[in-house]
Structures are given as C-alpha cells and as structure tokens.
Design an enzyme around this catalytic site. Structure first.
Site, mmCIF file in Angstrom:
data_model
loop_
_atom_site.group_PDB
_atom_site.id
_atom_site.type_symbol
_atom_site.label_atom_id
_atom_site.label_comp_id
_atom_site.label_asym_id
_atom_site.label_seq_id
_atom_site.Cartn_x
_atom_site.Cartn_y
_atom_site.Cartn_z
ATOM 1 N N ARG A 52 0.856 -1.191 0.000
ATOM 2 C CA ARG A 52 0.000 0.000 0.000
ATOM 3 C C ARG A 52 0.890 1.239 0.000
ATOM 4 N NH1 ARG A 52 -4.212 -2.080 4.722
ATOM 5 N NH2 ARG A 52 -5.029 -3.887 3.570
ATOM 6 N N ASP A 54 2.241 4.939 -0.218
ATOM 7 C CA ASP A 54 1.657 6.193 0.246
ATOM 8 C C ASP A 54 1.540 7.200 -0.890
ATOM 9 O OD1 ASP A 54 1.448 5.389 2.935
ATOM 10 O OD2 ASP A 54 3.537 5.939 3.326
ATOM 11 N N ARG A 204 11.073 5.042 4.515
ATOM 12 C CA ARG A 204 11.280 6.490 4.561
ATOM 13 C C ARG A 204 11.881 6.926 5.896
ATOM 14 N NH1 ARG A 204 5.591 8.841 3.085
ATOM 15 N NH2 ARG A 204 6.658 10.802 3.634
#
Length: 274
Positions: A52, A54, A204
């Site tokens: 999924r 972002d 990240r």
C-alpha cells in the site's frame, strides 16, 4: 472466476496512494485499476495489492491480483487495461494464475529504492518529483551513512521506525540489505532497501535516519540506541515520499530476487577517487 495477476508501474506524484480512500479522499491507483477492470468485465472487481504505497510514492513493479469472470479470461489484459488507465499507470505484465495466489500474503520479499539528489543548488525540474533534495544540506558523510546502514540488516524490532496509524501484530522485520547504488547520474545516489517486508513508512524513516547521520545530526551510535529503545518520538524525521519507489515484489524462495540486474551497479566505496 479466474484469478488475474498484474504487475504495475506508476508515477505516484498525483495519487493519494495505492489504497482507495473514503469519499473525497483523492485519486488512487487501486481506484483507477478497479474502474478499468469494471469497464472490461461489466461488473465491480476488487483489486488486492502487494503493498500500500503512500501518496507520492512511485512503483516500478507493484503486484496485484483480481478475480475476473471466466468468459473474460482470454482478454489481452495488459493492453486492454493500459488503454483504459490514466497515463501515469501502466500494466507491464498480466497473466492468469492459480486461484489461491495472493499478491500480498504470498509475497516473500520486497525491494524499495530511494533516490537522493546530492548536488548543491537547484534540482533539475524534471527530476524534482522523483528525488529528495539533500544537496541543500551540503556534502553528506557517505561513509558514516554506510556504516549506519549495516545496523538495519538482520532481524530487528523496528518499532522506532514505524509511523503511527497501523495496527500490526509485530514490529519485528527481517532486512537483508541496505546499500548504496550508483545513481542515474553524477548528481544522484540510490539506496536499496531489501527485506521480507516493511512497516508503515519504515523505509522512509530509515532513509531519514541515514541522512541525519550523513549531515552529522546523529551518529550510528544514536541510531543503534534508538533501534534498541523502540521509541519513535526520538527518531529523526521521515524522508519525503517522492524519492521512494517500490522496485520489486518477490515470490517463491525469499531473498533471491531484487539483486543487481541490468543497469544496476554498486556505488563506489565511500572516499573512492575513481
């Protein structure tokens, strides 16, 4: 019903992520794909993705699956879907698979790549949606970043590197490789993150920690302490979305894919003059 496996590439710049949002939540990759499949199948079709991503995150090889009517199974799915999808999404492979294949639960590994723009000054305009401009911070200590990257390899509790908002059974993950690759040009550096799976915004957050070390804002010892403590509140900031790309999703024997392929080469060791 027949199960269809799709490999997708997309530019995440103008998407609110992969997953369909609540009404008014923005355009999503899953939503665009389900609309195209519904048009071809004449009925609603649910799509399941391996990851999924972002808002703003890109993909070279996202994998998804969907169940389509048997009488439509023979369609040239890749060509037909790409013709209906917006220009920032493409189906690069489409094939029928066993009915029990699951794009998410059958995945044995994922590889993400993060691109840094390292030259001081302005980012080239056409690269801005795909890089993090760290050149504005000055020259990074790459040797310190590479030493810190080794801390993430292996099986660890990555609670300190997970953003809030995800209910997971465990924050322990196994990472096989965090390494620096040569970039697409002299002004860019690409970092590879390869592992069994990653927590919400974990890549990240790892990249944010590495850049903090490169800037001298943190040390490898600080990161090791943070990793052991599991306290996200003490962690460096999260790297921006646009530099991240889902590069590969692996199935079968874990850890065997996602290795350097055509066009990949390791970066020169830190401090190299060649």
């Amino acid at each position: 019903m027949a199960r269809l496996r799709l490999t997708l590439a997309y530019d995440g710049t103008d998407f609110a992520g992969w997953q369909i949002q609540a009404a008014g939540g923005g355009r999503t990759v899953q939503g665009c794909l389900e609309e195209a499949l519904a048009t071809l199948c004449g009925q609603p079709v649910r799509v399941h993705g391996a990851g999924r991503t972002d808002s703003g995150v890109h993909a070279l090889a996202q994998v998804a699956h969907a169940d389509v009517p048997e009488h439509r199974a023979g369609l040239p799915w890749g060509k037909a879907l790409t013709a209906l999808l917006p220009k920032d999404v493409a189906v690069t492979e489409a094939r029928l698979v066993a009915p029990d294949f699951h794009s998410r639960f059958d995945a044995t590994g994922k590889e993400y790549r993060y691109t840094l723009w390292t030259r001081p000054g302005h980012v080239l305009p056409w690269r801005r949606p795909y890089v993090w401009d760290v050149g504005r911070y000055g020259t990074l200590d790459v040797a310190a970043m590479e030493a810190c990257a080794g801390l993430f390899v292996g099986e660890h509790d990555f609670a300190a590197f997970q953003n809030a908002g995800t209910d997971v059974h465990s924050t322990v993950r196994r990472v096989w490789d965090v390494s620096r690759l040569a970039g697409t040009g002299p002004d860019e550096t690409v970092w590879r993150f390869h592992g069994e799976g990653f927590l919400k915004q974990m890549v990240r957050n790892l990249m944010g920690a590495l850049v903090a070390v490169g800037r001298g804002k943190a040390t490898a010892e600080d990161v090791a302490t943070l990793l052991a403590a599991g306290d996200r509140r003490r962690a460096p900031g999260t790297a921006p979305a646009q530099g991240l790309c889902l590069h590969a999703v692996e199935y079968g024997a874990p850890g065997v894919a996602g290795l350097p392929g055509l066009g990949d080469k390791p970066a020169e060791p830190a401090g190299s003059t060649t």
